[in-house]
Design a protein around this motif. Sequence first.
Motif, PDB file in Angstrom:
ATOM      1  N   VAL A  78      29.752 -65.349 -62.403  1.00 30.23           N
ATOM      2  CA  VAL A  78      30.789 -66.378 -62.557  1.00 30.23           C
ATOM      3  C   VAL A  78      30.126 -67.742 -62.704  1.00 30.23           C
ATOM      4  N   LEU A  79      29.147 -67.991 -61.869  1.00 30.35           N
ATOM      5  CA  LEU A  79      28.406 -69.241 -61.944  1.00 30.35           C
ATOM      6  C   LEU A  79      27.712 -69.381 -63.296  1.00 30.35           C
ATOM      7  N   ASP A  80      27.108 -68.298 -63.767  1.00 29.98           N
ATOM      8  CA  ASP A  80      26.445 -68.319 -65.075  1.00 29.98           C
ATOM      9  C   ASP A  80      27.435 -68.671 -66.183  1.00 29.98           C
ATOM     10  N   ASN A  81      28.614 -68.063 -66.160  1.00 31.23           N
ATOM     11  CA  ASN A  81      29.600 -68.323 -67.211  1.00 31.23           C
ATOM     12  C   ASN A  81      30.162 -69.731 -67.147  1.00 31.23           C
ATOM     13  N   LEU A  82      30.304 -70.282 -65.948  1.00 27.14           N
ATOM     14  CA  LEU A  82      30.726 -71.682 -65.839  1.00 27.14           C
ATOM     15  C   LEU A  82      29.686 -72.603 -66.482  1.00 27.14           C
ATOM     16  N   GLU A  83      28.409 -72.306 -66.207  1.00 26.04           N
ATOM     17  CA  GLU A  83      27.346 -73.121 -66.796  1.00 26.04           C
ATOM     18  C   GLU A  83      27.328 -72.984 -68.322  1.00 26.04           C
ATOM     19  N   ARG A  84      27.551 -71.791 -68.829  1.00 26.27           N
ATOM     20  CA  ARG A  84      27.590 -71.580 -70.288  1.00 26.27           C
ATOM     21  C   ARG A  84      28.779 -72.302 -70.914  1.00 26.27           C
ATOM     22  N   ALA A  85      29.946 -72.240 -70.245  1.00 25.21           N
ATOM     23  CA  ALA A  85      31.133 -72.924 -70.757  1.00 25.21           C
ATOM     24  C   ALA A  85      30.901 -74.424 -70.824  1.00 25.21           C
ATOM     25  N   LEU A  86      30.260 -74.942 -69.796  1.00 25.09           N
ATOM     26  CA  LEU A  86      29.969 -76.372 -69.768  1.00 25.09           C
ATOM     27  C   LEU A  86      28.997 -76.736 -70.880  1.00 25.09           C
ATOM     28  N   ALA A  87      27.975 -75.926 -71.079  1.00 22.15           N
ATOM     29  CA  ALA A  87      26.999 -76.190 -72.147  1.00 22.15           C
ATOM     30  C   ALA A  87      27.665 -76.114 -73.512  1.00 22.15           C
ATOM     31  N   ALA A  88      28.530 -75.132 -73.714  1.00 21.07           N
ATOM     32  CA  ALA A  88      29.223 -75.000 -75.000  1.00 21.07           C
ATOM     33  C   ALA A  88      30.163 -76.171 -75.234  1.00 21.07           C
ATOM     34  N   ALA A  89      30.875 -76.596 -74.191  1.00 21.26           N
ATOM     35  CA  ALA A  89      31.798 -77.726 -74.328  1.00 21.26           C
ATOM     36  C   ALA A  89      31.033 -79.010 -74.644  1.00 21.26           C
ATOM     37  N   ARG A  90      29.871 -79.189 -74.032  1.00 22.04           N
ATOM     38  CA  ARG A  90      29.069 -80.385 -74.306  1.00 22.04           C
ATOM     39  C   ARG A  90      28.541 -80.379 -75.738  1.00 22.04           C
ATOM     40  N   SER A  91      28.115 -79.219 -76.201  1.00 16.46           N
ATOM     41  CA  SER A  91      27.525 -79.168 -77.534  1.00 16.46           C
ATOM     42  C   SER A  91      28.576 -79.332 -78.632  1.00 16.46           C
ATOM     43  N   SER A  92      29.816 -78.928 -78.358  1.00 12.68           N
ATOM     44  CA  SER A  92      30.847 -79.055 -79.388  1.00 12.68           C
ATOM     45  C   SER A  92      31.768 -80.237 -79.150  1.00 12.68           C
ATOM     46  N   ALA A  93      31.453 -81.027 -78.168  1.00 10.90           N
ATOM     47  CA  ALA A  93      32.319 -82.157 -77.815  1.00 10.90           C
ATOM     48  C   ALA A  93      32.221 -83.251 -78.861  1.00 10.90           C
ATOM     49  N   ARG A  97      39.649 -86.432 -76.326  1.00  9.46           N
ATOM     50  CA  ARG A  97      39.868 -86.555 -74.882  1.00  9.46           C
ATOM     51  C   ARG A  97      39.974 -85.176 -74.230  1.00  9.46           C
ATOM     52  N   ALA A  98      40.466 -84.177 -74.957  1.00  9.21           N
ATOM     53  CA  ALA A  98      40.631 -82.831 -74.409  1.00  9.21           C
ATOM     54  C   ALA A  98      39.271 -82.223 -74.075  1.00  9.21           C
ATOM     55  N   SER A  99      38.298 -82.431 -74.949  1.00 13.43           N
ATOM     56  CA  SER A  99      36.963 -81.903 -74.689  1.00 13.43           C
ATOM     57  C   SER A  99      36.346 -82.566 -73.469  1.00 13.43           C
ATOM     58  N   GLU A 100      36.550 -83.867 -73.358  1.00 13.58           N
ATOM     59  CA  GLU A 100      36.017 -84.582 -72.200  1.00 13.58           C
ATOM     60  C   GLU A 100      36.671 -84.099 -70.908  1.00 13.58           C
ATOM     61  N   ALA A 101      37.972 -83.846 -70.948  1.00 13.96           N
ATOM     62  CA  ALA A 101      38.681 -83.353 -69.767  1.00 13.96           C
ATOM     63  C   ALA A 101      38.181 -81.953 -69.399  1.00 13.96           C
ATOM     64  N   LEU A 102      37.939 -81.114 -70.396  1.00 17.92           N
ATOM     65  CA  LEU A 102      37.414 -79.770 -70.142  1.00 17.92           C
ATOM     66  C   LEU A 102      36.041 -79.857 -69.493  1.00 17.92           C
ATOM     67  N   ILE A 103      35.203 -80.703 -70.056  1.00 20.25           N
ATOM     68  CA  ILE A 103      33.856 -80.866 -69.497  1.00 20.25           C
ATOM     69  C   ILE A 103      33.940 -81.350 -68.052  1.00 20.25           C
ATOM     70  N   GLU A 104      34.769 -82.329 -67.803  1.00 19.12           N
ATOM     71  CA  GLU A 104      34.905 -82.869 -66.453  1.00 19.12           C
ATOM     72  C   GLU A 104      35.433 -81.807 -65.491  1.00 19.12           C
ATOM     73  N   GLY A 105      36.424 -81.031 -65.902  1.00 14.42           N
ATOM     74  CA  GLY A 105      36.987 -79.977 -65.051  1.00 14.42           C
ATOM     75  C   GLY A 105      35.969 -78.900 -64.724  1.00 14.42           C
ATOM     76  N   VAL A 106      35.202 -78.481 -65.727  1.00 10.63           N
ATOM     77  CA  VAL A 106      34.187 -77.457 -65.492  1.00 10.63           C
ATOM     78  C   VAL A 106      33.079 -78.018 -64.589  1.00 10.63           C
ATOM     79  N   GLU A 107      32.695 -79.279 -64.776  1.00 14.00           N
ATOM     80  CA  GLU A 107      31.671 -79.886 -63.922  1.00 14.00           C
ATOM     81  C   GLU A 107      32.116 -79.921 -62.463  1.00 14.00           C
ATOM     82  N   ILE A 108      33.369 -80.289 -62.226  1.00 16.25           N
ATOM     83  CA  ILE A 108      33.894 -80.345 -60.860  1.00 16.25           C
ATOM     84  C   ILE A 108      33.901 -78.945 -60.244  1.00 16.25           C
TER      85      ILE A 108
END
Length: 195
Positions: A78-93, A97-108
């Motif tokens: 689960v931790l690995d997938n959260l990190e991957r989701a965050l990396a994918a969101a950052r690379s495609s950001a 504002r939606a991408s930024e909110a997703l990144i912030e939510g996953v970081e929290i």
Amino acid sequence: MVRDRGEEQSAAGSGAAEVAVPDLEARVVAQAKELEELQDRYLRLAAELDNYRKRVARERAELIRTAHEGLLLEFLPVLDNLERALAAARSSAGSSRASEALIEGVEITLRLFRGVLEKAGVREIETVGREFDPVVHHAVEQVRVTEVPENTVVEEVLRGYVLDQKVLRPALVKVSTRAAAPSDTAGASQGQGGE
């Protein structure tokens, strides 16, 4: 005769007292010995009980720690997938504002999740720049590099974790190997061609 009778009674009384005194002394000695044995037995049983309580407490703590181990191991993907989701969101950001909110939510979420794991005693295994350690690292590839010493971790493929001192999952890493010298490569080619 009266006098004889009194003398007989006093003689009989003193004889009985003489017989009773040694008998009482023997009983006192026997009871004192029994008391000493019972006290010794009591002290031994009290020490055994104390040792038993300590052993049970240690075993219980170990059981609880190892019971958590399985659960914590299941959390790691689960931790690995959260990190991957965050990396994918950052690379495609982009600038949305939606991408930024997703990144912030996953970081929290990731910070909270890491905090829970740290409270449970789970730590990340240090990898990049460290000497390869087969106890905590699992090499998936050797990379020829000249910038770092041989047998040094140059890239982390999948993060590893330890619970207290026990490895939950080794880190998957790429390890440096000595770059072959140009003369070594040429010599190996010639050796193979001559056969």
